[in-house]
Every structure is written in structure tokens, then in C-alpha cells.
Design a protein around this motif. Sequence first.
Motif, PDB file in Angstrom:
ATOM      1  N   SER A 156       9.328 -14.758 -20.176  1.00 34.77           N
ATOM      2  CA  SER A 156       9.544 -16.200 -20.210  1.00 34.77           C
ATOM      3  C   SER A 156      10.901 -16.445 -20.831  1.00 34.77           C
ATOM      4  O   SER A 156      11.059 -16.415 -22.038  1.00 34.77           O
ATOM      5  CB  SER A 156       8.435 -16.866 -21.014  1.00 34.77           C
ATOM      6  OG  SER A 156       8.675 -18.245 -21.133  1.00 34.77           O
ATOM      7  N   VAL A 157      11.907 -16.663 -20.004  1.00 32.89           N
ATOM      8  CA  VAL A 157      13.272 -16.860 -20.489  1.00 32.89           C
ATOM      9  C   VAL A 157      13.546 -18.339 -20.549  1.00 32.89           C
ATOM     10  O   VAL A 157      13.165 -19.090 -19.665  1.00 32.89           O
ATOM     11  CB  VAL A 157      14.283 -16.184 -19.538  1.00 32.89           C
ATOM     12  CG1 VAL A 157      15.707 -16.460 -19.994  1.00 32.89           C
ATOM     13  CG2 VAL A 157      14.003 -14.700 -19.456  1.00 32.89           C
ATOM     14  N   GLY A 158      14.175 -18.770 -21.587  1.00 37.63           N
ATOM     15  CA  GLY A 158      14.630 -20.152 -21.601  1.00 37.63           C
ATOM     16  C   GLY A 158      13.632 -21.114 -22.176  1.00 37.63           C
ATOM     17  O   GLY A 158      13.451 -22.200 -21.660  1.00 37.63           O
ATOM     18  N   LEU A 159      12.954 -20.736 -23.274  1.00 33.47           N
ATOM     19  CA  LEU A 159      11.966 -21.626 -23.857  1.00 33.47           C
ATOM     20  C   LEU A 159      12.588 -22.909 -24.351  1.00 33.47           C
ATOM     21  O   LEU A 159      11.949 -23.945 -24.389  1.00 33.47           O
ATOM     22  CB  LEU A 159      11.263 -20.907 -25.007  1.00 33.47           C
ATOM     23  CG  LEU A 159      10.378 -19.720 -24.619  1.00 33.47           C
ATOM     24  CD1 LEU A 159       9.818 -19.077 -25.865  1.00 33.47           C
ATOM     25  CD2 LEU A 159       9.262 -20.160 -23.695  1.00 33.47           C
ATOM     26  N   LEU A 171      15.793 -24.071 -23.341  1.00 31.59           N
ATOM     27  CA  LEU A 171      16.957 -24.386 -22.540  1.00 31.59           C
ATOM     28  C   LEU A 171      16.750 -25.705 -21.819  1.00 31.59           C
ATOM     29  O   LEU A 171      15.632 -26.077 -21.464  1.00 31.59           O
ATOM     30  CB  LEU A 171      17.207 -23.276 -21.518  1.00 31.59           C
ATOM     31  CG  LEU A 171      17.473 -21.877 -22.078  1.00 31.59           C
ATOM     32  CD1 LEU A 171      17.671 -20.896 -20.952  1.00 31.59           C
ATOM     33  CD2 LEU A 171      18.662 -21.892 -23.008  1.00 31.59           C
ATOM     34  N   LEU A 210      15.203 -13.892 -26.507  1.00 30.75           N
ATOM     35  CA  LEU A 210      14.435 -14.818 -25.682  1.00 30.75           C
ATOM     36  C   LEU A 210      15.034 -16.224 -25.755  1.00 30.75           C
ATOM     37  O   LEU A 210      15.279 -16.747 -26.838  1.00 30.75           O
ATOM     38  CB  LEU A 210      12.990 -14.824 -26.168  1.00 30.75           C
ATOM     39  CG  LEU A 210      11.921 -15.267 -25.165  1.00 30.75           C
ATOM     40  CD1 LEU A 210      11.918 -14.347 -23.970  1.00 30.75           C
ATOM     41  CD2 LEU A 210      10.553 -15.282 -25.836  1.00 30.75           C
ATOM     42  N   GLY A 211      15.301 -16.804 -24.601  1.00 28.04           N
ATOM     43  CA  GLY A 211      15.799 -18.169 -24.557  1.00 28.04           C
ATOM     44  C   GLY A 211      17.282 -18.315 -24.827  1.00 28.04           C
ATOM     45  O   GLY A 211      17.773 -19.438 -24.970  1.00 28.04           O
TER      46      GLY A 211
END
Lengths: 113, 113
Positions: free
Chosen positions: A3-6, A8, B39-40
Amino acid sequence: GESVGLHLPTLSVQEGDNSIINCAYSNSASDYFIWYKQESGKGPQFIIDIRSNMDKRQGQRVTVLLNKTVKHLSLQIAATQPGDSAVYFCAHRRVEYGNKLVFGAGTILRVKS
Amino acid sequence: DAGVTQSPTHLIKTRGQQVTLRCSPKSGHDTVSWYQQALGQGPQFIFQYYEEEERQRGNFPDRFSGHQFPNYSSELNVNALLLGDSALYLCASSSLGGLTEAFFGQGTRLTVV
């Protein structure tokens, strides 16, 4: 996948519409500005770059605009498709500094069908 | 033509341990750069190897070290692992000391417990 970009910013667009992703930068001395696309579980994928002495460059379905006066970079995607859904990063590099890439924070693009 | 390949894809280590990550550059490329992506966030430059030497280094402690072999492949070593070292580690290859477009591998997901 990961889960990338929590935390963003997210841009949601309808399939077929045009997308515009923006990026502000602070380093005026960079030689190249680059856009990367990162899909979940994958490494960044080169999309398009622009030299600092240009203000526009077009690729296939993508256009990058560089406004050095306000230090702003944008990526325009024409006729956005579901496969365009990803995290988009702007980056810059300077030849004098060994071309290391300096990345911005990223924007999530979600394409609604 | 194989692109940039990294191994392993996932890894779990305990605090205090040491880890070695591996990267094979794209055919024809002689320059390898390593990035850490939390992450993120966008990738952060660790260091770059060209002609078997470290040419550029980002703001990372000496616990992070690397090596480039005569066949241009590279290793990233991290000693005395901390929980904060948990991240996606990306390898990017290019040519001529980074003058050309950088291609990224899929990354190694390191989890420190």
C-alpha cells in the motif's frame, strides 16, 4: 501488493478524461526534470523527462510542462485509462551532482471506469 | 532483454542483524544507484556506483555500504539493522555515470522486526 501512498494527495478522474498532475520544486539548478509512474508492488517506471532549457515536451499521450518562473512542473495524460492508475512522482537530477535523482512526494491517480 | 533484476523480492530480518541485497543492471548499463523508499514516500538516494567505485552518496549512515562487481552488478549491505530500516529498496541502472535514463528494478521489500 504494498500500500503505497497512505498520505499522498489523490487525483480521481473518469476514464477517457484528461489528467493533470502537478509538482512544485525548489532547486532551480537541476538539469533534467522527470516523471515516474509507480504501480503497486513495482519499481518506478520512467514516463518522460524534460531538460531545464525547455518548457514543453510531448510523448505518447503524455505532455510535460515546465514553468521555471514559478518552479512548477506538470504532467498531462490524455484520454486517461484504467491502466494509468498508479502513484506518480516528479524527480529532478543535476549532472554536476552525479545525476542522483531527487524525488518529490508523489500523487495517487485513480481512474474511474 | 532482461531489465533490472533484484533479489530477494522480500526479506524479514531481526533488529541488529545484517542484510545483503543484490542487483543486476539492465544489459548495457554500467552504473547502479540504490534508493530507499519508505511507505508513502518517494525514493531517497542512498549511493551510486560507477566503475566499481562509490561516486555519490546520500544522507545515509555508514551502516549502509555497497559494492559493484566487474560485471556491473551491485550489492547493498546494511549492518546493525534498525526498525526504521524497513522499506522498499530500489536499484536503478543507467549508463555513463548516470547520464542516461535510469531504469528501476521491482525492489526488495525489507521488514525489520
